[in-house]
Design an enzyme around this catalytic site. Structure first.
Site, PDB file in Angstrom:
ATOM      1  N   CYS A  74     -10.958 -23.176  15.025  1.00  0.00           N
ATOM      2  CA  CYS A  74     -10.690 -24.419  15.765  1.00  0.00           C
ATOM      3  C   CYS A  74     -10.241 -24.067  17.180  1.00  0.00           C
ATOM      4  O   CYS A  74      -9.147 -23.541  17.381  1.00  0.00           O
ATOM      5  CB  CYS A  74      -9.624 -25.215  15.015  1.00  0.00           C
ATOM      6  SG  CYS A  74      -8.666 -26.365  16.007  1.00  0.00           S
TER       7      CYS A  74
ATOM      8  N   CYS B 111      -6.883 -25.287  18.367  1.00  0.00           N
ATOM      9  CA  CYS B 111      -5.757 -24.592  17.741  1.00  0.00           C
ATOM     10  C   CYS B 111      -5.487 -23.262  18.454  1.00  0.00           C
ATOM     11  O   CYS B 111      -4.338 -22.856  18.615  1.00  0.00           O
ATOM     12  CB  CYS B 111      -6.039 -24.330  16.262  1.00  0.00           C
ATOM     13  SG  CYS B 111      -6.401 -25.827  15.332  1.00  0.00           S
TER      14      CYS B 111
END
Lengths: 126, 527
Positions: free
Chosen positions: A43, A46
């Site tokens: 991600c 993230c």
């Protein structure tokens, strides 16, 4: 020293929270995408938020707990029925999401990339 | 340099030349002598300091910051006599519209559950009961999350939030005491947006044993049998949701119900509440509140014929009006004048008698005390001060809704106001009782479902006011407020095709005038 916990997937999360008896200090839960074999999360948001959150965590009170929850692979997370999305206790809409557990303090997505907001979440006293 | 240009620009609004000649002269002198030079010296810490982190103050602060201004907001809540306090966001979020609407919804759900049995749901409505502690917790949790989101927004928009009561030291200087110590802030512009707080009756025991709308939404015990003193919209709404949640509720009325509103509609609302079991004590004034040994409150009151009465209650809630929190600000140090009994501030386009000090929201004299009014005025003001805008706040035709069990929404003039302004010969009032389709199955009372349109008599019959009592009144009246702002006429309204079956369509079907004397009751279910 903030106590850190690493959790992988919904089942482990659910089990951990059930048994987690915290008597003192705040509990922070940070939901992000699981790591690829290369060692970094799938991600991108993230990845961007990670250093910001880790830096701001230094401001949290020493008796705090910091629970990092990897929600799973991209495929698991993108499933509309992903239990992290449907569980009323989490109701996640985006990752990363950073929550002061049991309190209203919560940051989602790009908010986790803003040091001033993440610092506020770890230090907020209201 | 950019700031300098903006400073000049903001003194060029045409609006400042329209209204108050004296004020205009003061203002222009200041431009030349005072602000202009001060700004160039860059001697202020902030472009804007906002006193009060409620709807109006926050809206102005965020808008100003987005336009490049350096902004600080001070917010401080003095605890109520029983110790209730709350976070950033002001009355609406913490002790006003938001918790009120949630508790109103809680009460409406109770009615819906009873209706549900008629619609085939297999349940036992007679056994349902609301759990006050759960409702309160849910409401408070929502408020806390809004408080947090508000703080995040301020931080994200680079507005400095200071949790302290700000007071004027001089016209450009605010002093405050925070947990971290004393602070002094200087600002080019100051915005007063401190709002108001409920008043208590001046009778023995009021402050000691009474509560207000500041306390009810977080009350740590069941309200129980409640006496609401005051029949303004706040009093009626509180009595309405308390009754709906299962508590005995009584409203004590000094003179008239919903004084600020159309009195025919107020009467229907009163009757609708009485039908639901809310008690009303008309023409009564409380004389004392005492606490009995069993913890209950013993209240004495008298009516207008000086007859004395008494009863015991679990809760006494004062809703007799609100006071602007201006006395606390040491306005004398800035020269800002107050007006009237309510300690209010008179403004022209949000500007006080001191040219660089502005005010929005519930502190304003003779302006609607409504969150969206404060927000809009605050935003527009910030755009005029720090942007290119010359747009002024329009305080007319603001729609509002009283969230009594049967809601009452209105926009524009009441029938009384229209008659006074235009004369009975020039006004046509259309009205109708109606039957919401969904009320038939559960056999709900339809006798208070009523609406009226106040219009001019001549020509296209320009609409001056719309009034609606019934379910979802707020949702219905909002769109019609836009229509009124577009110069809605009766001919447009009558030529608008309705959505069937809704209650909003009744506005398009309305055709009986009061003048005709015809029966405004519907002829049959589907006429």
């Amino acid at each position: 020293m903030v106590k850190q916990h690493q959790i992988e997937g919904y089942d482990q999360f659910s089990e951990f929270m059930k048994n987690f008896a915290n008597t003192d200090g705040e509990v922070y839960v940070y939901f992000s995408g699981s790591k690829l074999p290369s060692g970094i999360s799938w991600c991108p948001d993230c990845i961007k938020a990670k250093p910001i959150v880790e830096e701001a965590l230094k401001l949290a009170k020493p008796n705090s707990h910091f629970i990092v929850v990897d929600v799973g692979s991209r495929e698991i997370w993108k499933d509309r029925n992903c239990p992290f999305r449907t569980d009323p206790k989490t109701r996640l809409l985006v990752i990363p999401t950073l929550i002061r557990w049991g309190h209203p303090q919560k940051l989602e997505g790009e908010q986790c990339e803003k040091p001033e907001l993440v610092e506020m979440l770890f230090t907020d006293e209201e | 340099m950019a700031l300098f240009v903006r400073t000049l620009r903001c003194f060029n609004f045409p609006n400042l030349y329209n209204h108050n000649l004296n004020r205009q002269i003061v203002f222009l002198q200041n431009v030349n002598l005072k602000f202009y030079s001060k700004k160039r010296e860059n001697q202020y810490q902030y472009d804007l300091v906002v006193l009060g982190g409620g709807s109006g103050g926050l809206a102005a602060a965020k808008e100003a910051s987005a336009l490049g201004a350096k902004v600080a907001v001070l917010d401080y809540v003095t605890p109520t006599p029983i110790g209730t306090k709350w976070g950033l966001g002001g009355t609406c979020v913490n002790v006003g519209c938001i918790p009120k609407k949630l508790m109103h919804q809680g009460a409406l759900l109770g009615e819906s559950i009873k209706d549900a049995a008629s619609y085939g749901w297999d349940l036992e409505p007679e056994n349902i009961k609301n759990n006050w502690a759960s409702l309160r917790q849910a409401v408070q949790n929502h408020i806390k999350s809004v408080n947090w989101v508000t703080r995040v927004e301020l931080r994200d928009k680079k507005v400095e939030y200071i949790n302290g009561l700000g007071v004027f030291k001089d016209p450009n200087t605010i002093q405050t005491i925070t947990k971290q110590g004393e602070r002094t802030l200087t600002a080019k512009y100051i915005l007063i947006a401190v709002g108001g707080r409920p008043r208590y009756s001046d009778i023995p025991g009021a402050i000691e044993y009474g509560i207000t709308s500041d306390d009810i939404f977080s009350l740590g015990r069941e309200p129980g049998k409640t006496l609401v003193i005051g029949a303004g919209y706040i009093g009626l709404e509180c009595a309405g949701f308390l009754k709906g949640l299962g508590f005995d509720a009584t409203v004590m009325v000094r003179s008239v119900v919903l004084r600020e509103f159309d009195q025919q509609m107020a009467k229907i609302i009163t009757e609708s509440m009485q039908e639901r079991g809310v008690n009303f004590l008309f023409k009564c004034l409380p004389s004392s509140v005492e606490k009995l040994d069993n913890g209950k409150l013993f209240v004495r009151w008298t009516n207008n014929e000086m007859e004395q009465f008494s009863d015991t209650f679990d809760t006494v809630l004062f809703a007799i009006g609100r006071r602007a929190l201006t006395r606390e600000l040491h306005l004398e140090n800035a020269g800002v004048e107050l007006i009237g009994e309510g300690d209010k501030i008179d403004v022209v386009n949000e500007q006080t008698n001191v040219p660089h000090i502005f005010a929005v929201g519930d502190v304003l004299y003779k302006k609607p005390e409504l969150t969206p009014v404060a927000i809009h005025a605050g935003k527009l003001l910030a755009r005029r001060l720090f942007g290119d805008s010359t747009m002024l706040m329009n305080y007319h035709n603001v729609a509002t809704t009283v969230f009594t069990p049967m809601e009452y929404g209105c926009v524009g003039l009441s029938e009384e106001e229209a008659l006074e302004q235009y004369g009975a010969d020039n006004i046509e009032v259309y009205h109708a009782y109606y039957k919401p389709t969904e009320f038939f199955v559960p056999q709900r009372s339809i006798v208070h479902c009523y609406l009226k349109v106040v219009a001019l008599l001549e020509e296209d019959q320009k609409v001056l006011g719309l009034h609606f009592i019934g379910p979802h009144a707020g949702e219905i009246i909002q769109g019609f407020a836009a229509a009124i702002n577009c110069n809605l006429t009766m001919s447009i309204l009558k030529n608008t095709v309705g959505i069937h079956p809704t209650v909003a369509e009744e506005f398009t079907r309305i055709n009986i005038t009061k003048r005709s004397g015809k029966d405004p009751n519907p002829q049959s279910c589907c006429s």
